[in-house]
Write a protein that holds these residues in place. Structure first.
Motif: not given
Length: 487
Positions: A367, A370, A378-379
């Motif tokens: 991620n 992140q 957030q992904q």
């Protein structure tokens, strides 16, 4: 029985079962930690009996090795055992710690070694081990005290790391495997010798565990104690800044609830900032106290000395005794270790460096949004199956957002170790870093049902990590016990 009572009974039974499971795992970790210490010390003793020491300084340090007391048979046997223990344990930095415990800080270079372990050794010899000291001698008793402290701290640190893993990872299985990786850490013999690694690990693991319960002031006291143990203790105070000022959860009360006035939100933020400052100050108190002690003890002997002969730490408030001593006596500094003659030491450190790079890359690549945004962005997660096996759950636990500050700490310490230290000590320098063992546990505990090629790669990784931990640790025990580098 009513439905509510049945549900309550089931919940109570499940909680009891979970608690029993965790307790059993803790005792298993303790058992394996004790066993690993016995094996390491036994291996050191056997190898010392057959390999000639690289350096025989111990015969000068504790005289005479072959002469035993004339007391009872029990004390004669105990002294023989203590002498044998000293022959495999009092190596390299251990000389300094035993001398400081015995005579205090006599030489300037001794200020590179922090006082908590010697102080505990002295207290133990003056109390519990006082009958032993009178029978076998003060120095041998100090060695015994140091070994008892280090090995007890190691066992407690292993159990604490397991508890910390359960809280931070959300996977008891990964927490358990990671604790076992700590038990077989490459720093093996240093964790049993009169060194600060085990004591430091116990202090910082306990502090981080307390932080997960938001018991910040008590955690700061443990970090303050760690600053009397190793110089990097205060760095762990960054967890307070993370929890109180950085992580997204800390800002929820300030970004929601429009009915709350802006000045109340500002007051909340200000109070957090002040609280963080207090916690960081407490966490740094041990290091600062040792620095003040060093300046007072060393600079008072330089009264009347010309300015050209004065120590920098006596004239420059920004200079430290610790930094000066490391620079002067151990040639520690930015990129100073980068020379052709140090290539063997870089090769010795390369497995831990590669493991660290792999761990950080593995976490960040899952991620990246992140990771670079400090968790604020957030992904979008990929779709997963409705049910996952325990193995997959354990493999996913390593990517918990709770691990973000641990990864940043790992990255910072990796940069310091690779650029500004004697790089071969990286294995013991990282012995107090939970993320190292969580990634090692992740590599060993993870499995994938996807394809035979993936499984083959994972098996190779498992064997590589376990082989490195066990092999380096056992070889290191033999080398350390016979006074061979690296140290």
């Amino acid at each position: 029985m009513s439905l509510d009572k049945r549900a309550s009974a089931l919940v109570s039974r499940a909680a009891s079962s979970a608690s029993s499971y965790v307790e059993n795992q803790i005792w298993a970790v303790v058992k394996y930690a004790v066993l690993s210490r016995i094996v390491s010390l036994a291996l050191g003793a056997v190898s010392n009996a057959f390999v000639e020491d690289y350096d025989s300084s111990l015969s000068v340090f504790i005289r005479p090795i072959g002469k035993v007391s004339q007391g009872s048979l029990a004390f004669v046997i105990f002294e023989r055992l203590a002498q044998g223990l000293a022959k495999i344990i009092v190596r390299w930095d251990a000389f300094y710690f035993v001398h400081i415990a015995d005579a205090g800080y006599v030489y300037e270079q001794e200020h590179a070694f922090f006082p908590l372990l010697p102080l505990l050794m002295r207290v133990l010899v003056a109390t519990v081990l006082s009958p032993v000291a009178s029978a076998i001698g003060r120095k041998l008793a100090l060695v015994v005290a140091g070994v008892l402290i280090s090995n007890t701290a190691f066992v407690l640190a292993a159990a604490t790391l397991y508890k910390l893993g359960c809280r931070s990872l959300g996977s008891n299985r990964l927490a358990y495997v990671s604790a076992l990786m700590f038990v077989i850490a490459p720093s093996n013999m240093f964790m049993s010798a009169v060194y600060t690694e085990s004591l430091f690990a116990l202090l910082v693991f306990t502090a981080m565990l307390l932080i997960t319960y938001e018991r910040y002031l008590l955690a700061a006291l443990f970090l303050g104690a760690s600053g009397l143990c190793r110089s990097n203790g205060p760095i762990y105070a960054g967890f307070f800044l993370w929890n109180l000022l950085v992580r997204t959860e800390a800002w929820v009360p300030l970004t929601t609830g429009q009915s709350v006035s802006w000045w109340r939100k500002a007051g909340t933020l200000l109070s957090r900032g002040l609280y963080s400052l207090i916690l960081v100050s407490v966490s740094s108190a041990g290091f600062v106290a040792f620095e003040i002690f060093g300046r007072r003890e060393l600079c008072r002997h330089l009264t009347g000395v010309s300015a050209t002969e004065q120590r920098l730490y006596c004239t420059d408030k920004l200079s430290t005794v610790y930094g000066f001593v490391q620079n002067k006596y151990w040639d520690v500094g930015f990129l100073r270790y980068y020379s052709l003659e140090q290539m063997p030491n870089f090769l010795l450190a390369s497995p831990m460096i590669l493991l660290s790079v792999a761990g950080l890359w593995t976490f960040a690549a899952r991620n990246p949004v992140q990771f670079v945004s400090l968790g604020w962005l957030q992904q979008r997660p990929k779709k997963t199956e409705a049910t996952v096996s325990p193995a997959v759950a354990a493999s996913e636990a390593f990517f918990s957002r709770e691990l973000l500050p641990h990864m940043y700490l790992w990255a910072v310490l990796l940069l310091v170790a690779a650029t500004s230290m004697h790089v071969q000590v990286i294995t013991r320098f990282f012995s107090g870093l939970p993320a190292v063992f969580w990634f090692a546990g992740h590599a060993v505990a993870s499995s994938s049902p996807s394809s035979s090629l993936v499984d083959a790669n994972r098996r190779w990784m498992q064997w590589a990590v376990v082989g490195y931990f066990v092999g380096y640790g056992l070889v290191g025990a033999v080398l350390f016990s016979n006074f061979f580098p690296p140290a």
